[in-house]
Design a protein around this motif. Structure first.
Motif, PDB file in Angstrom:
ATOM      1  N   VAL A  27       0.840  -1.203   0.000  1.00  0.00           N
ATOM      2  CA  VAL A  27       0.000   0.000   0.000  1.00  0.00           C
ATOM      3  C   VAL A  27       0.871   1.248   0.000  1.00  0.00           C
ATOM      4  CG1 VAL A  27      -1.699   1.314   1.321  1.00  0.00           C
ATOM      5  CG2 VAL A  27      -1.953  -1.157   1.048  1.00  0.00           C
ATOM      6  N   ARG A  28       1.882   1.258   0.844  1.00  0.00           N
ATOM      7  CA  ARG A  28       2.746   2.446   0.921  1.00  0.00           C
ATOM      8  C   ARG A  28       3.625   2.608  -0.323  1.00  0.00           C
ATOM      9  NH1 ARG A  28       3.413   1.572   7.219  1.00  0.00           N
ATOM     10  NH2 ARG A  28       1.653   2.878   7.864  1.00  0.00           N
ATOM     11  N   SER A  29       3.833   1.541  -1.094  1.00  0.00           N
ATOM     12  CA  SER A  29       4.579   1.689  -2.347  1.00  0.00           C
ATOM     13  C   SER A  29       3.756   2.460  -3.383  1.00  0.00           C
ATOM     14  CB  SER A  29       4.994   0.324  -2.900  1.00  0.00           C
ATOM     15  OG  SER A  29       3.886  -0.361  -3.469  1.00  0.00           O
ATOM     16  N   MET A  30       2.440   2.393  -3.275  1.00  0.00           N
ATOM     17  CA  MET A  30       1.554   3.139  -4.189  1.00  0.00           C
ATOM     18  C   MET A  30       1.179   4.501  -3.620  1.00  0.00           C
ATOM     19  SD  MET A  30      -1.038   0.188  -5.568  1.00  0.00           S
ATOM     20  CE  MET A  30      -1.554  -0.358  -3.932  1.00  0.00           C
ATOM     21  N   HIS A  31       1.031   4.547  -2.298  1.00  0.00           N
ATOM     22  CA  HIS A  31       0.592   5.757  -1.597  1.00  0.00           C
ATOM     23  C   HIS A  31       1.519   5.975  -0.402  1.00  0.00           C
ATOM     24  CE1 HIS A  31      -3.024   5.279  -3.988  1.00  0.00           C
ATOM     25  NE2 HIS A  31      -3.175   4.068  -3.503  1.00  0.00           N
ATOM     26  N   PRO A  32       2.672   6.604  -0.596  1.00  0.00           N
ATOM     27  CA  PRO A  32       3.686   6.708   0.459  1.00  0.00           C
ATOM     28  C   PRO A  32       3.194   7.343   1.759  1.00  0.00           C
ATOM     29  CG  PRO A  32       4.582   7.420  -1.640  1.00  0.00           C
ATOM     30  CD  PRO A  32       3.116   7.199  -1.861  1.00  0.00           C
ATOM     31  N   ARG A  87     -14.895  14.186  -7.596  1.00  0.00           N
ATOM     32  CA  ARG A  87     -14.361  13.137  -6.721  1.00  0.00           C
ATOM     33  C   ARG A  87     -12.868  13.377  -6.528  1.00  0.00           C
ATOM     34  NH1 ARG A  87     -18.052  13.104  -4.767  1.00  0.00           N
ATOM     35  NH2 ARG A  87     -16.636  12.665  -3.066  1.00  0.00           N
ATOM     36  N   PRO A  88     -12.392  13.303  -5.299  1.00  0.00           N
ATOM     37  CA  PRO A  88     -10.958  13.510  -5.059  1.00  0.00           C
ATOM     38  C   PRO A  88     -10.108  12.378  -5.630  1.00  0.00           C
ATOM     39  CG  PRO A  88     -12.240  13.725  -3.018  1.00  0.00           C
ATOM     40  CD  PRO A  88     -13.151  13.155  -4.059  1.00  0.00           C
ATOM     41  N   GLY A  89      -9.134  12.722  -6.431  1.00  0.00           N
ATOM     42  CA  GLY A  89      -8.193  11.743  -6.947  1.00  0.00           C
ATOM     43  C   GLY A  89      -7.107  11.469  -5.924  1.00  0.00           C
ATOM     44  N   VAL A  90      -6.753  10.205  -5.764  1.00  0.00           N
ATOM     45  CA  VAL A  90      -5.709   9.802  -4.830  1.00  0.00           C
ATOM     46  C   VAL A  90      -4.435   9.410  -5.576  1.00  0.00           C
ATOM     47  CG1 VAL A  90      -5.088   8.121  -3.045  1.00  0.00           C
ATOM     48  CG2 VAL A  90      -7.399   9.056  -3.118  1.00  0.00           C
ATOM     49  N   ALA A  91      -4.598   8.634  -6.649  1.00  0.00           N
ATOM     50  CA  ALA A  91      -3.457   8.229  -7.478  1.00  0.00           C
ATOM     51  C   ALA A  91      -3.909   8.255  -8.938  1.00  0.00           C
ATOM     52  CB  ALA A  91      -2.971   6.833  -7.104  1.00  0.00           C
ATOM     53  N   GLU A  92      -3.284   9.129  -9.707  1.00  0.00           N
ATOM     54  CA  GLU A  92      -3.602   9.192 -11.136  1.00  0.00           C
ATOM     55  C   GLU A  92      -3.250   7.863 -11.795  1.00  0.00           C
ATOM     56  OE1 GLU A  92      -2.038  12.574 -13.131  1.00  0.00           O
ATOM     57  OE2 GLU A  92      -2.755  13.967 -11.591  1.00  0.00           O
ATOM     58  N   PRO A  93      -3.866   7.557 -12.939  1.00  0.00           N
ATOM     59  CA  PRO A  93      -3.592   6.280 -13.600  1.00  0.00           C
ATOM     60  C   PRO A  93      -2.092   6.040 -13.809  1.00  0.00           C
ATOM     61  CG  PRO A  93      -5.449   7.362 -14.636  1.00  0.00           C
ATOM     62  CD  PRO A  93      -4.873   8.348 -13.656  1.00  0.00           C
ATOM     63  N   PHE A  94      -1.674   4.797 -13.515  1.00  0.00           N
ATOM     64  CA  PHE A  94      -0.278   4.395 -13.688  1.00  0.00           C
ATOM     65  C   PHE A  94      -0.230   2.910 -14.025  1.00  0.00           C
ATOM     66  CE2 PHE A  94       0.523   1.968  -9.789  1.00  0.00           C
ATOM     67  CZ  PHE A  94      -0.559   2.346  -8.996  1.00  0.00           C
ATOM     68  N   ASP A  95       0.857   2.465 -14.597  1.00  0.00           N
ATOM     69  CA  ASP A  95       1.052   1.046 -14.902  1.00  0.00           C
ATOM     70  C   ASP A  95       1.686   0.378 -13.689  1.00  0.00           C
ATOM     71  OD1 ASP A  95       0.007   1.456 -17.410  1.00  0.00           O
ATOM     72  OD2 ASP A  95       1.959   1.625 -18.384  1.00  0.00           O
ATOM     73  N   ALA A  96       0.908  -0.469 -13.026  1.00  0.00           N
ATOM     74  CA  ALA A  96       1.362  -1.133 -11.807  1.00  0.00           C
ATOM     75  C   ALA A  96       2.273  -2.313 -12.146  1.00  0.00           C
ATOM     76  CB  ALA A  96       0.154  -1.617 -11.007  1.00  0.00           C
ATOM     77  N   PRO A  97       3.179  -2.665 -11.241  1.00  0.00           N
ATOM     78  CA  PRO A  97       4.126  -3.745 -11.517  1.00  0.00           C
ATOM     79  C   PRO A  97       3.471  -5.123 -11.659  1.00  0.00           C
ATOM     80  CG  PRO A  97       4.390  -2.943  -9.266  1.00  0.00           C
ATOM     81  CD  PRO A  97       3.421  -2.023  -9.952  1.00  0.00           C
ATOM     82  N   TRP A  98       2.235  -5.280 -11.242  1.00  0.00           N
ATOM     83  CA  TRP A  98       1.562  -6.575 -11.369  1.00  0.00           C
ATOM     84  C   TRP A  98       0.751  -6.677 -12.665  1.00  0.00           C
ATOM     85  CZ3 TRP A  98       0.829  -3.179  -7.331  1.00  0.00           C
ATOM     86  CH2 TRP A  98      -0.341  -2.433  -7.339  1.00  0.00           C
ATOM     87  N   GLY A  99       0.993  -5.764 -13.623  1.00  0.00           N
ATOM     88  CA  GLY A  99       0.437  -5.905 -14.958  1.00  0.00           C
ATOM     89  C   GLY A  99      -0.915  -5.253 -15.198  1.00  0.00           C
ATOM     90  N   GLN A 100      -1.231  -4.225 -14.428  1.00  0.00           N
ATOM     91  CA  GLN A 100      -2.506  -3.540 -14.604  1.00  0.00           C
ATOM     92  C   GLN A 100      -2.312  -2.035 -14.703  1.00  0.00           C
ATOM     93  OE1 GLN A 100      -4.525  -4.852 -11.062  1.00  0.00           O
ATOM     94  NE2 GLN A 100      -5.515  -6.537 -12.121  1.00  0.00           N
ATOM     95  N   ARG A 101      -3.190  -1.401 -15.449  1.00  0.00           N
ATOM     96  CA  ARG A 101      -3.320   0.058 -15.416  1.00  0.00           C
ATOM     97  C   ARG A 101      -4.172   0.332 -14.198  1.00  0.00           C
ATOM     98  NH1 ARG A 101      -0.722   4.511 -17.045  1.00  0.00           N
ATOM     99  NH2 ARG A 101      -2.128   6.206 -17.584  1.00  0.00           N
ATOM    100  N   TYR A 102      -3.762   1.248 -13.349  1.00  0.00           N
ATOM    101  CA  TYR A 102      -4.393   1.419 -12.040  1.00  0.00           C
ATOM    102  C   TYR A 102      -4.584   2.890 -11.729  1.00  0.00           C
ATOM    103  CZ  TYR A 102      -5.640  -1.297  -7.915  1.00  0.00           C
ATOM    104  OH  TYR A 102      -6.325  -1.969  -6.939  1.00  0.00           O
ATOM    105  N   ALA A 103      -5.652   3.209 -11.028  1.00  0.00           N
ATOM    106  CA  ALA A 103      -5.912   4.566 -10.544  1.00  0.00           C
ATOM    107  C   ALA A 103      -6.751   4.471  -9.279  1.00  0.00           C
ATOM    108  CB  ALA A 103      -6.645   5.382 -11.606  1.00  0.00           C
ATOM    109  N   SER A 104      -6.673   5.485  -8.431  1.00  0.00           N
ATOM    110  CA  SER A 104      -7.440   5.497  -7.185  1.00  0.00           C
ATOM    111  C   SER A 104      -8.068   6.857  -6.957  1.00  0.00           C
ATOM    112  CB  SER A 104      -6.531   5.174  -5.989  1.00  0.00           C
ATOM    113  OG  SER A 104      -5.971   3.891  -6.110  1.00  0.00           O
TER     114      SER A 104
END
Length: 130
Positions: A57-62, A97-114
């Motif tokens: 979790v902290r690797s995505m949201h320090p 809606r408040p954005g937490v993490a803009e879209p990024f390519d996660a190391p487990w093979g997914q495009r991800y956003a929060s």
């Protein structure tokens, strides 16, 4: 396709204890799952329950800290493709809606956003990267 609720995510401070508990309820969790930082188990109806360690979790949201006074559950919505992750994120943030993490390519093979729902619960958007 529109985003579909696909996973329920839990952040755990003791992965082994959490997995043992859910195994005792009948979830099919791999025998060596405790050695992984991210674990998934299928749920009836095709959904999955996921666990992430604090390090993941902290690797995505320090700056992440455990919530107080609120449930510790995150909702994850599967999108058709990475472009839908980006478009849905932009649409929801533009709607306030408040954005937490803009879209990024996660190391487990997914495009991800929060982002956050109206009550402050985390909502993730994702799609497999081709």
């Amino acid at each position: 396709m529109t985003a579909q609720l696909d996973c329920i995510g839990l952040v755990t401070t003791d992965l082994a204890a959490s997995l043992a508990f859910y195994r005792s309820l009948g979830l099919d969790i791999a025998p060596d799952a405790e050695t992984q930082p991210h674990v998934e188990a299928p749920l009836p109806g095709g959904m999955r329950l996921m666990w992430d360690t604090l390090d993941v979790v902290r690797s995505m949201h320090p700056d992440w800290t455990a919530p107080s006074g609120s449930p510790r559950v995150g909702l994850a919505f599967r999108c058709a493709d990475p472009a839908e992750v980006d478009a849905t994120y932009r649409r929801l943030v533009a709607a306030g809606r408040p954005g937490v993490a803009e879209p990024f390519d996660a190391p487990w093979g997914q495009r991800y956003a929060s982002l956050l729902d109206p009550d402050g619960n985390g909502v993730d958007l994702y799609a497999a990267i081709a």
